[in-house]
Design a protein around this motif. Sequence first.
Motif, short mmCIF file in Angstrom:
data_model
loop_
_atom_site.label_atom_id
_atom_site.label_comp_id
_atom_site.label_asym_id
_atom_site.label_seq_id
_atom_site.Cartn_x
_atom_site.Cartn_y
_atom_site.Cartn_z
N THR A 96 54.88 18.68 -35.67
CA THR A 96 54.17 18.47 -34.39
C THR A 96 54.40 17.08 -33.82
N GLY A 97 54.89 16.17 -34.64
CA GLY A 97 55.08 14.79 -34.19
C GLY A 97 53.83 13.94 -34.24
N VAL A 98 52.73 14.50 -34.75
CA VAL A 98 51.46 13.76 -34.78
C VAL A 98 51.47 12.76 -35.93
N LEU A 99 51.04 11.54 -35.63
CA LEU A 99 50.90 10.47 -36.62
C LEU A 99 49.44 10.07 -36.73
N ARG A 100 48.98 9.90 -37.95
CA ARG A 100 47.63 9.37 -38.15
C ARG A 100 47.73 8.22 -39.15
N THR A 101 47.25 7.04 -38.75
CA THR A 101 47.37 5.85 -39.60
C THR A 101 46.01 5.49 -40.20
N LEU A 102 46.00 5.34 -41.51
CA LEU A 102 44.82 4.86 -42.23
C LEU A 102 45.22 3.62 -43.00
N HIS A 103 44.25 3.00 -43.65
CA HIS A 103 44.53 1.82 -44.47
C HIS A 103 43.79 1.93 -45.80
N ILE A 104 44.42 1.43 -46.83
CA ILE A 104 43.77 1.46 -48.14
C ILE A 104 42.48 0.67 -48.07
N SER A 105 41.39 1.35 -48.33
CA SER A 105 40.07 0.73 -48.22
C SER A 105 39.48 0.37 -49.58
#
Length: 209
Positions: free
Chosen positions: A157-166
Amino acid sequence: MADEGRPEIEWRFGPGSKRAPAWVRWTRRVVALGGLAAAVVGIVFAIQFMHTPALLLDQPSDPINAYAASHSASPSPPDVPRTGLWIEVASLGIALPIRDGDGSDTIPDWVALHYPGTADPGNGGNSYLYAHGLRGMFGTLLYAKTNQEVVLHNYTTGVLRTLHISRVVGRTAWNDTSWITEFSPVPLLTLQTCVGADIHSDRWIVQAA
């Protein structure tokens, strides 16, 4: 004489004393600055110690290589087109397709498995992903640090979701399932790998939000 009748100044140190000579004041300043510098160095070393995984502190050999020695796997990922959802942690050399797992001990190489019943990766709730503790898979989670970027990339789909190590939870018992059932009101990735090839070896947990 001009000094006749002038009281002689006697240097005394302690309550009610006169101002100390300049050399005494400078000595005190140097000692104070030295103590402050030592305290700063101590804090820096303490921070570095806290950011070093406990596993690495009590195991001088490379735990990833030790795992690899007892686990037969292809040394490099298969050359497959990138489709569907992948998890990517560039700073740790992780790029794996996400597949549905069945919760068993049968774990293919070069994939991250999604634990059944946990939230879909990127959606609200706790999504539990697990993979082998090998370099290029989830082995380098042993070196994870907070704020490192974790990307969920859907190549279809081309969708990107960015998270960060918490949170780097670190070493946990193999039968501690509390991290699977942990509640989260926001999207949370709980990433798990093993620190030994035996199914009863400890696990290593890292979370990203």
